[in-house]
Design a protein around this motif. Structure first.
Motif, PDB file in Angstrom:
ATOM      1  N   TYR A   1       4.626  13.042  -1.116  1.00  0.00           N
ATOM      2  CA  TYR A   1       4.222  12.734   0.256  1.00  0.00           C
ATOM      3  C   TYR A   1       5.387  12.043   0.976  1.00  0.00           C
ATOM      4  O   TYR A   1       5.499  10.819   0.980  1.00  0.00           O
ATOM      5  CB  TYR A   1       2.962  11.874   0.239  1.00  0.00           C
TER       6      TYR A   1
ATOM      7  N   ASN B   1       3.817   6.047  -5.355  1.00  0.00           N
ATOM      8  CA  ASN B   1       3.684   6.215  -6.803  1.00  0.00           C
ATOM      9  C   ASN B   1       2.550   7.156  -7.173  1.00  0.00           C
ATOM     10  O   ASN B   1       2.662   7.905  -8.141  1.00  0.00           O
ATOM     11  CB  ASN B   1       3.503   4.860  -7.480  1.00  0.00           C
ATOM     12  N   MET B   2       1.473   7.136  -6.410  1.00  0.00           N
ATOM     13  CA  MET B   2       0.328   8.014  -6.687  1.00  0.00           C
ATOM     14  C   MET B   2       0.581   9.443  -6.216  1.00  0.00           C
ATOM     15  O   MET B   2       0.096  10.392  -6.838  1.00  0.00           O
ATOM     16  CB  MET B   2      -0.932   7.468  -6.012  1.00  0.00           C
ATOM     17  N   THR B   3       1.312   9.593  -5.109  1.00  0.00           N
ATOM     18  CA  THR B   3       1.558  10.911  -4.514  1.00  0.00           C
ATOM     19  C   THR B   3       3.051  11.042  -4.227  1.00  0.00           C
ATOM     20  O   THR B   3       3.486  10.910  -3.079  1.00  0.00           O
ATOM     21  CB  THR B   3       0.755  11.073  -3.204  1.00  0.00           C
ATOM     22  N   PRO B   4       3.852  11.294  -5.248  1.00  0.00           N
ATOM     23  CA  PRO B   4       5.306  11.262  -5.078  1.00  0.00           C
ATOM     24  C   PRO B   4       5.894  12.362  -4.197  1.00  0.00           C
ATOM     25  O   PRO B   4       7.069  12.304  -3.870  1.00  0.00           O
ATOM     26  CB  PRO B   4       5.832  11.371  -6.512  1.00  0.00           C
TER      27      PRO B   4
ATOM     28  N   GLU C   1       0.825  -1.219   0.000  1.00  0.00           N
ATOM     29  CA  GLU C   1       0.000   0.000   0.000  1.00  0.00           C
ATOM     30  C   GLU C   1       0.856   1.264   0.000  1.00  0.00           C
ATOM     31  O   GLU C   1       0.534   2.247  -0.678  1.00  0.00           O
ATOM     32  CB  GLU C   1      -0.951   0.005   1.195  1.00  0.00           C
TER      33      GLU C   1
ATOM     34  N   LYS D   1       3.938   1.569  -1.207  1.00  0.00           N
ATOM     35  CA  LYS D   1       4.546   1.703  -2.528  1.00  0.00           C
ATOM     36  C   LYS D   1       3.543   2.301  -3.509  1.00  0.00           C
ATOM     37  O   LYS D   1       3.897   3.161  -4.321  1.00  0.00           O
ATOM     38  CB  LYS D   1       5.037   0.339  -3.022  1.00  0.00           C
ATOM     39  N   ARG D   2       2.309   1.859  -3.404  1.00  0.00           N
ATOM     40  CA  ARG D   2       1.250   2.391  -4.274  1.00  0.00           C
ATOM     41  C   ARG D   2       1.027   3.881  -3.984  1.00  0.00           C
ATOM     42  O   ARG D   2       0.915   4.699  -4.895  1.00  0.00           O
ATOM     43  CB  ARG D   2      -0.030   1.591  -4.057  1.00  0.00           C
ATOM     44  N   LEU D   3       1.006   4.228  -2.695  1.00  0.00           N
ATOM     45  CA  LEU D   3       0.794   5.618  -2.289  1.00  0.00           C
ATOM     46  C   LEU D   3       1.937   6.512  -2.772  1.00  0.00           C
ATOM     47  O   LEU D   3       1.703   7.622  -3.269  1.00  0.00           O
ATOM     48  CB  LEU D   3       0.654   5.708  -0.770  1.00  0.00           C
TER      49      LEU D   3
END
Length: 86
Positions: free
Chosen positions: A21, A16-19, A10, A12-14
Motif C-alpha cells: 500500500y 507492516n500489515m499491507t506492505p 497507525e 507504521k502498523r498499516l
C-alpha cells in the motif's frame, strides 16, 4: 503533537500489515518530513521504492527528502546553507 504521533504509529502498523500500500508509505513520509525527521522519511521511502520503483510521487518525495536531509546535515556541521545566501 499527539495526533501526529498516533498517525505515525497507525501508518507504521498499516505499512507492516499491507506492505504494498504505497499511499501509506507516502503519508508516513509526509508526517516525518513535517517533523523534520528526514532520515526516518528516507528509510520509509527506500522501502516504498522496493515495492514500486516507478511511482512518481514516491520518487518526488525521495528527491525532496534527499535535498532537505543534505541541507540539514550541512547545517549541523556548521556550513552555510546555500539557500540562505539567496
Amino acid at each position: 503533537e499527539n495526533n501526529a504521533a498516533l498517525a505515525i504509529f497507525e501508518l507504521k502498523r498499516l505499512v507492516n500489515m499491507t506492505p504494498t500500500y504505497i499511499r501509506a508509505y507516502q503519508l508516513l513520509v509526509l508526517l516525518y518530513m513535517q517533523r523534520k525527521q528526514y532520515a526516518a522519511a528516507r528509510k520509509v521511502l527506500m522501502r516504498a521504492v522496493k515495492v514500486d520503483r516507478n511511482n512518481m510521487t514516491t520518487l518526488r518525495y525521495l528527491k525532496e527528502v534527499n535535498h532537505l536531509h543534505g541541507k540539514q546535515e550541512k547545517n549541523q556541521h556548521g556550513r552555510k546553507d546555500e539557500l540562505c545566501r539567496l
